[in-house]
Design a protein around this motif. Structure first.
Motif, mmCIF file in Angstrom:
data_model
loop_
_atom_site.group_PDB
_atom_site.id
_atom_site.type_symbol
_atom_site.label_atom_id
_atom_site.label_comp_id
_atom_site.label_asym_id
_atom_site.label_seq_id
_atom_site.Cartn_x
_atom_site.Cartn_y
_atom_site.Cartn_z
ATOM 1 N N GLY A 253 0.821 -1.210 0.000
ATOM 2 C CA GLY A 253 0.000 0.000 0.000
ATOM 3 C C GLY A 253 0.852 1.256 0.000
ATOM 4 N N TYR A 254 1.886 1.270 0.858
ATOM 5 C CA TYR A 254 2.759 2.441 0.910
ATOM 6 C C TYR A 254 3.575 2.581 -0.368
ATOM 7 N N THR A 255 3.916 1.426 -0.970
ATOM 8 C CA THR A 255 4.707 1.495 -2.193
ATOM 9 C C THR A 255 3.896 2.067 -3.355
ATOM 10 N N ILE A 256 2.578 1.775 -3.357
ATOM 11 C CA ILE A 256 1.722 2.376 -4.386
ATOM 12 C C ILE A 256 1.839 3.895 -4.318
ATOM 13 N N ALA A 257 1.744 4.412 -3.077
ATOM 14 C CA ALA A 257 1.847 5.867 -2.891
ATOM 15 C C ALA A 257 3.211 6.377 -3.350
ATOM 16 N N LEU A 258 4.267 5.593 -3.038
ATOM 17 C CA LEU A 258 5.621 6.003 -3.438
ATOM 18 C C LEU A 258 5.765 6.022 -4.947
ATOM 19 N N PHE A 259 5.200 5.001 -5.628
ATOM 20 C CA PHE A 259 5.285 4.934 -7.086
ATOM 21 C C PHE A 259 4.568 6.119 -7.717
ATOM 22 N N CYS A 260 3.402 6.455 -7.152
ATOM 23 C CA CYS A 260 2.600 7.507 -7.773
ATOM 24 C C CYS A 260 3.210 8.895 -7.511
#
Lengths: 266, 158
Positions: A253-260
């Motif tokens: 979930g946190y990585t999604i935010a980081l990618f975006c």
């Protein structure tokens, strides 16, 4: 469902062995549901049944199921199983269940009385939602500082901790735990990066670590290894896999935010 | 400066333990006991770390100390000891490194994932080892006291 199992009146012609096992399993089931160990649940069933005249007791339990059979002195036989869907730590309930089982073993109370007290313990409410939200603000702020964040990070983490607790207390209970945590961590990740971008917080990763302590299954990771070392291999493995999966989902979930938003932050 | 840093760690660790004690639904009068447990755990961990012990050893020792503390207060307050153990070891829990391990696996950074994964496992094994030692000691002591009780009863029967 198991909610109406605990009312003593609905089985007028119940055998004594069935009643004994039902009461013992009610206590054990609620112990597991409120965060007790597998070992404690098995031990409880064993002690209660033996104290009330069972010759032979067999109990097997993992975190999601209890199987038990008893044979009384006159040869009467009973077997029951319980399925446990998930648990949440509630130590006030654990405490009162423990004292019920102690009284029951010492024969201070009858089985019917124990049933009534179990029902009462089940509905025992702990802290209100407002208190829980305030406390989770303190927790996430404290851990943001603990893991090396600045004071501003702690304030930002406290705001996010409040957000996480509000969402998870008002979310529908039937929602899959993994999906729930994916949504929570994605929202928190986006907010943490956004906060640091507008200057409310210095390091987004410290904010994330502070809020993550609320949801990450670090404790069940530790207890699962304890179970493995103590010989409850099966429940240890179940819990280990569950906690690793949950940690992976939260990280995802946190990585999604980081990618975006990753390109935006640097 | 390092004194201030240690103080910060201990205060925030205690606050975290107290907060989780409330989230876990411990009775309000037992919350301070759990908070002091968190303080002890953090203090032992921090000083072991300062002394140069590795992660496993410092977590192992911190857990043992706080498990002894929890058992004493569980006897005094007539509560299951797991109530205090769970809340007190919260500051030791490897939540941060578990998260870093998983996020590095997802990002494909194998080396960092290995380092953090090793850290997580060391800490978790340290905590679990401490609790196992406790349950061993408690069960041996229970067996001894039960043997004494039955012997007393047998003597009384004679």
């Amino acid at each position: 469902m198991s909610d109406n199992i605990s009312s003593a009146e609905i089985y007028p012609n119940e055998k004594f062995s069935d009643k004994l096992l039902r009461t013992a399993l009610d206590i054990a089931e609620n112990l597991l549901r409120s965060g007790g160990t597998v070992h404690a649940a098995e031990d409880t069933v064993d002690r209660i049944c033996k104290a009330h005249g069972a010759n032979h007791v067999e109990v097997f339990s993992i975190t999601s199921v209890i199987i038990a059979s008893i044979r009384m002195e006159d040869g009467e036989y009973a077997m029951q199983t319980r399925r446990i869907y998930g648990f949440s730590n509630n130590f006030t309930k654990l405490d009162s269940l423990n004292s019920i089982s102690r009284d029951l073993c010492a024969k201070k109370i009858s089985l019917d009385e124990a049933q009534n007290r179990i029902l009462k313990a089940k509905n025992e409410n702990t802290y209100s939602t407002t208190v829980r939200i305030l406390v989770s603000m303190i927790i996430s702020g404290a851990f943001a500082l603990f893991f090396g964040g600045t004071f501003l990070d702690a304030v930002a983490a406290a705001v996010l901790g409040m957000l996480i607790m509000v969402i998870s207390s008002f979310a529908p209970k039937a929602l899959n735990q993994l999906a729930m945590n994916l949504v929570l961590s994605t929202i928190a990740g986006f907010c943490a990066i956004f906060f640091t971008k507008i200057g409310f917080g210095d390091n987004y990763d410290k904010i994330i670590i502070g809020t993550i302590m609320l949801v990450i299954p670090g404790l069940s990771f530790g207890t699962s290894i304890r179970d493995l070392l103590c010989g409850d291999t099966l429940s240890g493995m179940l819990q280990l896999i569950q906690s690793v999966l949950l940690a992976a989902i939260i990280a995802f979930g946190y990585t999604i935010a980081l990618f975006c938003l990753g390109a935006w932050i640097v | 400066m390092w004194m201030l840093n240690i103080l910060k760690l201990i205060v925030t660790g205690t606050l975290g333990a107290a907060g989780f004690a409330v989230l876990f639904g411990i009775k309000l009068k037992h919350v301070p006991v759990a908070a002091v447990g968190g303080l002890i755990a953090t203090a032992v961990y921090v000083f072991m770390d300062l002394w140069g012990a590795n992660l496993f050893l410092s977590n192992f020792l911190a857990t043992i100390v706080c498990v002894i503390y929890a058992n004493i207060f569980a006897r005094v307050l007539k509560t299951p000891s797991i109530v205090f153990i769970t809340a007190s070891i919260i500051p030791l829990v490897p939540g941060g490194s578990l998260f870093y391990t998983m996020s590095n696996i997802i990002l494909g950074d194998g080396l960092a994932a290995k380092t953090y994964g090793l850290n997580t496992l060391q800490v978790a094994l340290g905590i679990a080892g401490g609790i196992v030692i406790e349950s061993l000691v408690v069960s041996v002591m229970l067996r001894i006291s039960q043997a004494k009780l039955t012997k007393k009863r047998l003597d009384a029967d004679k």
